[in-house]
Design an enzyme around this catalytic site. Sequence first.
Site, short mmCIF file in Angstrom:
data_model
loop_
_atom_site.label_atom_id
_atom_site.label_comp_id
_atom_site.label_asym_id
_atom_site.label_seq_id
_atom_site.Cartn_x
_atom_site.Cartn_y
_atom_site.Cartn_z
CG ASP A 9 -2.23 1.10 1.06
OD1 ASP A 9 -1.91 1.61 0.03
OD2 ASP A 9 -2.88 0.99 1.85
CG ASP A 103 -3.42 4.16 -2.83
OD1 ASP A 103 -4.62 3.14 -2.88
OD2 ASP A 103 -3.45 4.93 -2.05
CD GLU A 104 -5.47 -1.81 -0.49
OE1 GLU A 104 -5.65 -2.62 0.41
OE2 GLU A 104 -6.26 -0.82 -0.67
#
EC number: 2.7.7.7
Length: 403
Positions: A9, A103-104
């Site tokens: 993350d 974003d993960e």
Amino acid sequence: MEKTILHLDMDTFFVSVERLLDSRLIGKPVLIGGVTDRGVVAACSYEARAYGVHSAMPMKRAKELCPDAIQIRGNSATYTNYSEDVTNIIKETVPLYEKSSIDEFYADLTGLDKFFNSYLMASELRQRITRETGLPISFGLSKNKTISKIATGEAKPNNQIKVDLGYEMPFIAPLSISKIPMVGEKTQQTLYSLGVKQIRTIQEMPMELMEKVLGKNGVSIWKKAQALDNSPVMPYNERKSISTERTFDRDTIDVIKLKGILLAMAENLAFQLRRGQKLTSCVTVKVRYSDFNTYTLQSRIPYTSADHVLIAKVLELFNKLYHKRLLVRLIGVRFSHLVEGSYQINLFEDIEEQLNLYHAMDKMRDKYGDRVVMRAAGMEARTISRFNPFTGEPPPLLPNRRR
């Protein structure tokens, strides 16, 4: 064989990108989102969070809590580009990965310990991402998605944690129940009212009690508290798409009608994206003329599922594609390059009222059918055929109600 699941993350992703572009922002409270008082916070730095600011908060309230914060509108196209850079590095390194949001990421490293040290491999991957992109990133490594995601949260900012096999339940036991994926504010308050504040308490409770209090959701939360999660890492596939077409009984040259139907198509597909917690970064418009010549035009855009963004792009492509004075036999819209994501609309520009409007409209569609509420300009399109992006099967033309 026990699985080895990695969760990655990016740390305050939007803020980190802005700090790459302007080092003067480092160490200062930063708010990203609508810059007016009616705007909404899309992201905030750790310095701003210390004042109680969080994402999706009205910007006016955020400024009251943290008056010295620096406000930035943000640029979703820039964030998408950095996300793709990180994705490409992960793609080159791990055998199987899932992009769960901009974003993960998850990666399945099961069996790699026979050849490599999976923790060392994950550490080197994290270092490479930071070295090549300049962005901080954290990870958690364990036997399943739930524990790895919780571990990443504990590792932040810019750190890493491995939870050894057999130590999963002790690791999460002292943590707040809010750390469990699926536990939102409402569920948290329900459990707090029962005196349940730590995961340890859920671990000690019978599953039947959790089911009685929260139904099926309670069972899922109980299993996560027991470190039970068999959900697989789903291979990331940029070729997934969702689309709709309309073939006319009579070929038409009515531009107003054509644009109205395209608007309705885009609006409906955008709702399907939000309902499936998906985002698209590629829009395609298709036009077939009476002579059966077919033309398509597509455009890459920042990840979104916002009606007004997608409708504007669809109409823009149609205006470029359409040849006047030619009869049209078929028109269609396709959204592709889908990824998982909960950034349901463009938080960088939209105001709080718009967020609430989308939420209210989606709730009505979810309960009464996906055509129960629509823009007036799209009333012409009473039936819209869609193709499920996962099965390829077209669902019924009539509105579905969630069972």
